[in-house]
Design an enzyme around this catalytic site. Structure first.
Site, PDB file in Angstrom:
ATOM      1  N   GLY A 223      92.782  34.238 -12.773  1.00 45.44           N
ATOM      2  CA  GLY A 223      93.819  34.002 -13.685  1.00 45.44           C
ATOM      3  C   GLY A 223      93.614  34.791 -15.043  1.00 45.44           C
ATOM      4  N   HIS A 224      92.456  34.525 -15.818  1.00 44.78           N
ATOM      5  CA  HIS A 224      92.369  35.165 -16.933  1.00 44.78           C
ATOM      6  C   HIS A 224      92.177  36.738 -16.754  1.00 44.78           C
ATOM      7  CE1 HIS A 224      90.141  31.215 -18.065  1.00 44.78           C
ATOM      8  NE2 HIS A 224      91.079  31.524 -19.091  1.00 44.78           N
TER       9      HIS A 224
END
Length: 281
Positions: free
Chosen positions: A37-38
């Site tokens: 996600g990051h």
């Protein structure tokens, strides 16, 4: 090679040369323990800017629970490898004393934005987020900053903070990235026991099923239905599920509501707290 800085003065000097070369600066603030996600935020930042900066700082002022702060996963070496692969140019990894040489006593007023949902259950949390993000914005002075929509309320509050403080920074909200079974990616997922991890995908599955029932259930019935679905699993306990306006974050009482509607949820899986959301309308 990604360049790593821990001191504000050295980092500012470095950024001055980047800025003087006329390059656009993109920024992704994180607390580390990075996941895909990051990395999706970093990759988007790399695609849209000449120079990408990522910060890794576990911010103490946004934790209500000292144990939560102590147990928050930290894996800097792995994080740096991931950021290098994703194409980040510089990483800012300060100590607490660098960011808070003295206590930050600023109190922000976000109206009702920070009083509902997360704000109700984690008093002071968003004030801590605003403290650290404003400090990071002052250090980095980016053109664009990237935040995930999993923390939908945080995104709304950061947009409001940027408006209030007059920053000339474009805030870019990026879609939630999910595991193959639908669980929203989160650094906290690493802390789940095997049986809680097995139950956790029920959160997103329930949100999807709920959205399909908009024709048959009223808003109030929907909230009860979601709570019952989640609480039926002995490994999960719902803290809240709310259907709110996508801009004001205030609860809606009818599907005929004139604005957009988002369903926001917080669930305890054992001692780990998970959040998620889904646009309903």
């Amino acid at each position: 090679m990604v360049q790593v800085f821990s001191r504000i003065d050295q980092f500012r000097e470095h950024l001055k040369t980047v800025r003087n070369a006329g390059r656009s600066l993109g920024f992704v603030p994180t607390m580390g323990a990075l996941h895909d996600g990051h990395i999706s935020l970093v990759e988007r930042c790399v695609a849209e800017n000449d120079y990408t900066i990522v910060s890794i700082f576990v911010n103490p002022t946004q934790f209500n629970d000292k144990n939560d702060l102590k147990n928050y996963p930290r894996m800097p070496e792995k994080d740096l490898k991931m950021l290098e692969s994703a194409g980040a140019n510089a990483v800012f990894m300060p100590d607490e004393s660098e960011i808070y040489p003295e206590p930050d006593n600023r109190v922000f007023d976000f109206g009702m934005l920070d009083k509902v949902m997360e704000g109700k259950f984690r008093p002071g949390h968003f004030n801590g987020v605003a403290q650290v993000v404003s400090k990071l914005f002052d250090i980095v002075e980016p053109h664009k900053a990237y935040f995930g929509q999993k923390d939908y309320q945080q995104l709304a509050i950061i947009r409001e903070m940027v408006k209030q403080l007059g920053y000339k920074i474009e805030i870019v909200g990026c879609p939630i990235v999910r595991e193959a079974d639908g669980l929203a990616m989160s650094s906290r997922n690493l802390l789940l026991s095997p049986e809680h991890r097995k139950s956790a995908p029920l959160i997103y599955k329930t949100l999807q099923e709920a959205r399909n029932k908009m024709d048959e259930l009223s808003v109030k019935q929907m909230i009860d239905w979601v709570e019952n679905q989640i609480n039926a699993d002995p490994n999960l306990k719902i803290e809240y599920f709310e259907l709110v306006d996508t801009n004001t974050l205030l609860p809606v009482d009818s599907w005929n509501h004139s604005g957009g509607i988002i369903g926001c949820i917080a669930v305890w899986a054992g001692s780990i707290r998970l959040i998620d959301n889904l646009i309903f309308k």
